[in-house]
Design a protein around this motif. Structure first.
Motif, PDB file in Angstrom:
ATOM      1  N   ILE B  22      -0.924  -1.761  -1.763  1.00  9.56           N
ATOM      2  CA  ILE B  22       0.444  -1.256  -1.814  1.00  9.56           C
ATOM      3  C   ILE B  22       1.146  -2.076  -2.880  1.00  9.56           C
ATOM      4  CG2 ILE B  22       2.631  -1.001  -0.580  1.00  9.56           C
ATOM      5  CD1 ILE B  22       1.059  -0.796   2.001  1.00  9.56           C
ATOM      6  N   VAL B  23       1.693  -1.429  -3.898  1.00  6.69           N
ATOM      7  CA  VAL B  23       2.394  -2.167  -4.940  1.00  6.69           C
ATOM      8  C   VAL B  23       3.899  -1.940  -4.795  1.00  6.69           C
ATOM      9  CG1 VAL B  23       0.531  -2.223  -6.628  1.00  6.69           C
ATOM     10  CG2 VAL B  23       2.032  -0.251  -6.550  1.00  6.69           C
ATOM     11  N   ALA B  37      -1.671   2.338  -4.383  1.00  4.38           N
ATOM     12  CA  ALA B  37      -2.537   2.494  -5.551  1.00  4.38           C
ATOM     13  C   ALA B  37      -3.951   2.563  -5.015  1.00  4.38           C
ATOM     14  CB  ALA B  37      -2.362   1.308  -6.491  1.00  4.38           C
ATOM     15  N   LYS B  38      -4.566   3.718  -5.138  1.00  3.60           N
ATOM     16  CA  LYS B  38      -5.856   3.937  -4.482  1.00  3.60           C
ATOM     17  C   LYS B  38      -7.025   3.397  -5.302  1.00  3.60           C
ATOM     18  CE  LYS B  38      -4.598   7.748  -1.517  1.00  3.60           C
ATOM     19  NZ  LYS B  38      -4.916   7.121  -0.232  1.00  3.60           N
ATOM     20  N   GLY B  39      -7.907   2.702  -4.608  1.00  5.27           N
ATOM     21  CA  GLY B  39      -9.142   2.233  -5.223  1.00  5.27           C
ATOM     22  C   GLY B  39      -8.990   1.160  -6.281  1.00  5.27           C
ATOM     23  N   VAL B  40      -7.815   0.506  -6.363  1.00  2.00           N
ATOM     24  CA  VAL B  40      -7.598  -0.439  -7.461  1.00  2.00           C
ATOM     25  C   VAL B  40      -8.363  -1.745  -7.318  1.00  2.00           C
ATOM     26  CG1 VAL B  40      -5.374   0.374  -8.261  1.00  2.00           C
ATOM     27  CG2 VAL B  40      -5.462  -1.224  -6.369  1.00  2.00           C
ATOM     28  N   ARG B  41      -8.907  -2.010  -6.113  1.00  4.08           N
ATOM     29  CA  ARG B  41      -9.644  -3.261  -5.972  1.00  4.08           C
ATOM     30  C   ARG B  41     -11.112  -3.091  -6.365  1.00  4.08           C
ATOM     31  NH1 ARG B  41      -7.959  -4.213  -0.161  1.00  4.08           N
ATOM     32  NH2 ARG B  41      -9.637  -5.731  -0.058  1.00  4.08           N
ATOM     33  N   ILE B  69       2.465   7.573  -3.950  1.00  5.07           N
ATOM     34  CA  ILE B  69       1.122   7.291  -4.446  1.00  5.07           C
ATOM     35  C   ILE B  69       1.164   7.216  -5.972  1.00  5.07           C
ATOM     36  CG2 ILE B  69      -1.251   8.154  -4.646  1.00  5.07           C
ATOM     37  CD1 ILE B  69      -0.863   9.456  -1.889  1.00  5.07           C
ATOM     38  N   VAL B  70       0.654   6.123  -6.514  1.00  8.14           N
ATOM     39  CA  VAL B  70       0.615   5.973  -7.973  1.00  8.14           C
ATOM     40  C   VAL B  70      -0.548   6.787  -8.504  1.00  8.14           C
ATOM     41  CG1 VAL B  70       0.516   4.348  -9.880  1.00  8.14           C
ATOM     42  CG2 VAL B  70       1.394   3.596  -7.681  1.00  8.14           C
TER      43      VAL B  70
END
Lengths: 151, 243
Positions: B22-23, B37-41, B69-70
């Motif tokens: 979550i940003v 932000a999905k899958g950013v890790r 959602i970004v």
């Protein structure tokens, strides 16, 4: 499962005895320490089979925004190990994000007086990826860290 | 409209589930936005590097019920010099924390956004030790609670000012003095910052005057937030002694 695991007294990795299997292994190079954030990172680095030294698990990364400072991490113990055990190199293997990078800078500064060589893992493109899809930050760092091709 | 586009500065990120974050982003048009932000890790995420705290981005978001959602992110500014210098990273983190604290979701003014971006750009370019203090004073002004620097907060007279009290809301004269005693240099520096002399104030070298003003300014912010700042408690540059 939980009852039989203990935290290693030297590197703070998870193991089955007072000394974890890596710290107890005489075949591992005792003069190089790879500093990671989390025991899961030890497993990840071990999988690469590119590292034959010992580890030090910090238990997180410096994060001023979350209120996590050096005293909440095993930084003191790392300094103790470096001063006591004739360490030649400390590889800072924290995550390549704001907190991980800040931790690396902090450790380099904190270890300066010991004269030990402090290195940071390289940052770049994942193997098998396509250059055109790379983000500019990663690509920028990959270019900064370029090296000579020796064929 | 379910989609919106805005610029913004990433204030903080929180891990969510297996690979998401979550940003929290301060934007000029939509205030403080919290978005997934999905899958950013994951290693192969393209937008992960662009959504680190302290990044100035241009983004496209999908408006959700609770969290947005970004979907797309372009970098405007990464503030590389700040990131690679602990002496600048600390103050920058404090600025992000303060901005996060003074705003609530979907609130925040374009003025606050502009102030943050300008302060970060200035820190990136000059590494002035005055940046954090100046940012705090300007922020209090933007929020409508700027400290009085020209006359005594208590009696209103234009006497020499010798003390600062956050509860009183500014500097105080000898007769009304309470709180923290301050030197004339500190008062003068605060005056320059608050009344159009910022560029010259930023050239002030490191020293007790700058440190004193920074303490006063952050304590004034803490007074208005009614909360201690986390980032000022752990200085990135302080030493640790071995066990």
């Amino acid at each position: 499962m939980k009852e039989r695991t203990v935290i290693c007294s030297v590197c703070f990795n998870i193991g089955l005895a007072e000394l974890c299997s890596i710290c107890a292994d005489p075949k591992r190079d005792p003069s190089i320490i790879c500093v990671v954030e989390d025991p899961r990172d030890v497993i990840a680095v071990e999988k690469s089979s590119s590292f034959r030294g010992r580890y030090h698990v910090l238990g997180g990364a410096l994060s001023p925004l979350e209120g996590i400072g050096a005293e909440q991490l095993h930084v003191r113990e790392l300094l103790g190990r470096v001063e006591r055990d004739h360490i030649a190199e400390v590889i800072v293997c924290t995550n390549p994000n704001l907190e991980g990078d800040a931790t690396a800078m902090y450790l380099s500064r904190a270890l300066k007086h010991t004269g030990v060589r402090v290195t940071r893992i390289a940052s770049g493109l994942p193997v098998g990826a396509d250059l055109e899809y790379a983000d500019e930050q990663t690509l920028g760092r990959a270019l900064d860290g370029r090296r000579d091709v020796d064929a | 409209m379910a989609n919106y586009r805005d610029t913004g500065v990433v204030l903080r990120t929180i891990r969510l589930g297996e690979a998401d974050r979550i940003v929290t982003i301060l934007t000029p048009e939509h205030g403080k936005v919290r978005a997934v932000a999905k899958g950013v890790r994951k290693v192969k995420s393209r937008i992960g590097a662009r959504l680190e705290p302290l990044t100035h981005v241009d983004m496209l978001c999908w408006r959700g019920r609770e969290l947005d959602i970004v979907t797309q992110v372009e970098v405007v500014d990464v503030f590389r010099a700040i990131r690679s210098d602990l002496a600048r990273l600390g103050p920058a983190m404090t600025m992000l924390e303060i901005v996060d604290q003074v705003t609530v979701d979907h609130q925040g003014s374009p003025a606050l956004y502009t102030l943050l971006v300008r302060a970060l750009r200035s820190l990136e370019a000059t590494a002035s030790p005055v940046t954090l203090a100046a940012f705090c004073l300007k922020l209090l002004m933007v929020e409508g609670v700027g400290p009085s620097v020209d006359f005594c907060t208590h009696c209103g007279r234009e006497e020499p000012l010798v003390a600062f009290d956050a509860g009183e809301g500014g500097f105080l004269c000898h007769a009304c003095r309470r709180g923290q005693a301050v030197s004339p240099e500190v008062v003068d520096l605060a005056k320059r910052i608050c009344s159009g002399g910022l560029a010259r104030a930023l050239t002030e070298p490191e020293g007790p005057t700058v440190e004193a003003l920074e303490r006063i300014a952050t304590s004034a912010v803490e007074h208005h937030l009614d909360r201690r700042l986390r980032t000022t408690r752990h200085q990135l540059t302080e030493e640790t002694t071995p066990a």
